[in-house]
Scaffold this motif. Structure first.
Motif, PDB file in Angstrom:
ATOM      1  N   LEU A 163      43.081  31.894  38.208  1.00  0.00           N
ATOM      2  CA  LEU A 163      43.685  32.710  37.155  1.00  0.00           C
ATOM      3  C   LEU A 163      42.829  33.925  36.840  1.00  0.00           C
ATOM      4  N   LEU A 164      41.530  33.718  36.699  1.00  0.00           N
ATOM      5  CA  LEU A 164      40.642  34.822  36.333  1.00  0.00           C
ATOM      6  C   LEU A 164      40.471  35.814  37.476  1.00  0.00           C
ATOM      7  N   SER A 165      40.584  35.339  38.717  1.00  0.00           N
ATOM      8  CA  SER A 165      40.468  36.261  39.849  1.00  0.00           C
ATOM      9  C   SER A 165      41.648  37.223  39.910  1.00  0.00           C
ATOM     10  N   LEU A 166      42.755  36.878  39.257  1.00  0.00           N
ATOM     11  CA  LEU A 166      43.944  37.726  39.249  1.00  0.00           C
ATOM     12  C   LEU A 166      43.969  38.704  38.074  1.00  0.00           C
ATOM     13  N   ALA A 167      43.017  38.589  37.160  1.00  0.00           N
ATOM     14  CA  ALA A 167      42.963  39.494  36.010  1.00  0.00           C
ATOM     15  C   ALA A 167      42.652  40.915  36.475  1.00  0.00           C
ATOM     16  N   PRO A 168      43.090  41.931  35.720  1.00  0.00           N
ATOM     17  CA  PRO A 168      42.839  43.318  36.135  1.00  0.00           C
ATOM     18  C   PRO A 168      41.348  43.627  36.253  1.00  0.00           C
ATOM     19  N   GLY A 169      41.012  44.420  37.260  1.00  0.00           N
ATOM     20  CA  GLY A 169      39.625  44.837  37.439  1.00  0.00           C
ATOM     21  C   GLY A 169      38.673  43.666  37.487  1.00  0.00           C
ATOM     22  N   GLU A 170      37.608  43.758  36.696  1.00  0.00           N
ATOM     23  CA  GLU A 170      36.600  42.702  36.654  1.00  0.00           C
ATOM     24  C   GLU A 170      36.635  41.914  35.345  1.00  0.00           C
ATOM     25  N   LEU A 171      37.771  41.977  34.647  1.00  0.00           N
ATOM     26  CA  LEU A 171      37.876  41.241  33.387  1.00  0.00           C
ATOM     27  C   LEU A 171      37.682  39.743  33.603  1.00  0.00           C
ATOM     28  N   GLY A 172      38.215  39.221  34.704  1.00  0.00           N
ATOM     29  CA  GLY A 172      38.069  37.797  34.972  1.00  0.00           C
ATOM     30  C   GLY A 172      36.630  37.394  35.211  1.00  0.00           C
ATOM     31  N   THR A 173      35.881  38.237  35.917  1.00  0.00           N
ATOM     32  CA  THR A 173      34.456  37.949  36.153  1.00  0.00           C
ATOM     33  C   THR A 173      33.704  37.945  34.834  1.00  0.00           C
ATOM     34  N   TYR A 174      34.013  38.907  33.991  1.00  0.00           N
ATOM     35  CA  TYR A 174      33.408  38.961  32.655  1.00  0.00           C
ATOM     36  C   TYR A 174      33.670  37.672  31.882  1.00  0.00           C
ATOM     37  N   LEU A 175      34.918  37.215  31.863  1.00  0.00           N
ATOM     38  CA  LEU A 175      35.261  36.016  31.106  1.00  0.00           C
ATOM     39  C   LEU A 175      34.636  34.765  31.723  1.00  0.00           C
ATOM     40  N   ALA A 176      34.595  34.709  33.041  1.00  0.00           N
ATOM     41  CA  ALA A 176      34.049  33.529  33.712  1.00  0.00           C
ATOM     42  C   ALA A 176      32.551  33.375  33.454  1.00  0.00           C
ATOM     43  N   LEU A 177      31.820  34.464  33.490  1.00  0.00           N
ATOM     44  CA  LEU A 177      30.361  34.383  33.322  1.00  0.00           C
ATOM     45  C   LEU A 177      29.960  34.199  31.861  1.00  0.00           C
ATOM     46  N   THR A 178      30.603  34.926  30.962  1.00  0.00           N
ATOM     47  CA  THR A 178      30.199  34.863  29.550  1.00  0.00           C
ATOM     48  C   THR A 178      30.834  33.698  28.803  1.00  0.00           C
ATOM     49  N   GLY A 179      32.004  33.229  29.274  1.00  0.00           N
ATOM     50  CA  GLY A 179      32.728  32.185  28.542  1.00  0.00           C
ATOM     51  C   GLY A 179      33.345  32.680  27.261  1.00  0.00           C
TER      52      GLY A 179
END
Length: 365
Positions: A163-179
């Motif tokens: 799900l997070l890999s499909l988020a726009p840009g790097e928003l998913g990476t941000y959410l995955a790392l920071t929680g």
């Protein structure tokens, strides 16, 4: 017409942690552990899965609705105290739980009927798994949606890296790392939800769904959410989180001169260094795997290999059991986590232990 449990083949009918009934043409799943923020147990997962299987074949059921009991949220995730005890004892109950939970996530994603998730209040971890893979995902002004696993020495699962890999840009990476927990507008922006409905109108919406299909009912209740935060942060998020390593992400964040970027760097540095590096690798690989089912198979491998990690036991101890919020990570710094440490999480489990799922076309991309 309302019938309790019998329409779902009466699965585990003496277990009140999941309430099942059919009202009109809607099969209703209510997660019923409000004192535990409706956290999922293995019996709950099995009960939901059996109900969904039965309703998929029942011509009297036209759509499914999932909600949480109480006022605090849909679901705060899995029962991590049980995972802690399992990891500490070196047993395999968690692997059995994850296998069935991830199968449930896949079933939801390819469900043949509208699957309506009321993502009101806290929706985290396993709560995302039983909601954000659905076809109609509704958030409210009270929604707080997150995949906070790195804070307990774990890695986003339940299809979260997909799900997070499909988020726009790097928003998913941000959410995955920071929680970071996000509200309604940001959940919509990130593709974790589809519609905003004010919380006060949910009872009325639920009642209306008993008599009509969701696509006819929902437009009467959908509204514009309060403004979010992430759209305005996209420039620095996309730049910083596109880096190849967690160390470089942190370096870029600290060099932005933005208070929110500095706060994100500090948040990352408080998480498990090993979990952070494995999470970044899992996110990058998920983006290339093509289907949710392949990503779930990867997540199952990562989860099982991570069950013996000292950081998982320590993270749950610090955040949930002792609540001192002072985890002692091992190794304690990003620089000490090697490539071999990361690759260990992706190592094959052996053919008899891998998670095998039918491949379905469930791409939201």
């Amino acid at each position: 017409m309302k019938s309790e449990d019998d329409t779902a083949g009466n699965p585990g009918s003496n277990d009140s942690t999941v309430l099942l009934h059919v009202e009109g043409g809607t099969g209703v799943v209510t997660l019923n552990r409000p004192r535990a923020l409706n956290s999922l147990t293995h019996p709950m997962v099995l009960r939901i899965d059996e109900a969904l299987a039965a309703w998929a074949e029942d011509p009297a059921v036209h759509q499914v609705l999932i909600r949480g009991a109480g006022e605090r949220g849909l679901c705060a995730g899995g029962d991590i105290r049980a995972i802690h005890d399992d990891a500490k004892a070196g047993t395999t109950a968690s692997a059995d739980f994850w296998r069935d939970e991830y199968r449930l996530n896949a079933r939801i994603a390819r469900y043949p009927k509208p699957y309506v998730a009321l993502m009101d209040g806290i929706v985290m971890g396993g709560g995302v798994g039983v909601s954000a893979h659905g076809s109609v995902r509704i958030v409210t002004e009270r929604s707080r949606v997150a995949m906070p696993e790195t804070g307990i020495g774990f890695v986003p699962d339940v299809g979260g890296t997909w799900l997070l890999s499909l988020a726009p840009g790097e928003l998913g990476t941000y959410l995955a790392l920071t929680g970071t927990a996000i509200g309604a507008a940001d959940a919509l922006l990130c593709g974790l939800a589809d519609h905003f409905v004010p919380a006060a109108r949910l009872p009325e919406l639920t009642a209306a769904l008993a008599g009509a299909p969701v696509h006819e009912v929902l437009p009467r209740y959908a509204a514009t959410p309060p403004p979010g935060e992430l759209a305005g942060r996209r420039p620095w998020i996309d730049h910083c989180y596109a880096a190849d390593t967690v160390e470089e992400i942190v370096e870029r964040l600290l060099g932005q001169g933005e208070p929110a970027a500095k706060e994100a760097a500090e948040t990352i540095l408080a998480k498990s260094p090993t979990a952070l590096k494995v999470t970044l690798a899992a996110m990058r690989r998920a983006a290339g795997l093509g289907t949710l089912e392949r990503v779930l198979a990867q997540e199952f491998r990562v989860s099982c290999n991570g069950l013996g990690s000292p950081d998982l036991v320590e993270g749950i101890r610090a955040q949930v059991i002792d609540k001192d919020r002072r985890p002692r990570w091992s190794p304690p710094t990003l620089a000490e986590v090697t490539g071999a440490d990361v690759e260990h999480y992706f190592a094959p489990l052996g053919e008899d232990r891998e998670l095998h799922l039918p491949q379905g076309d469930v791409s939201r991309g």
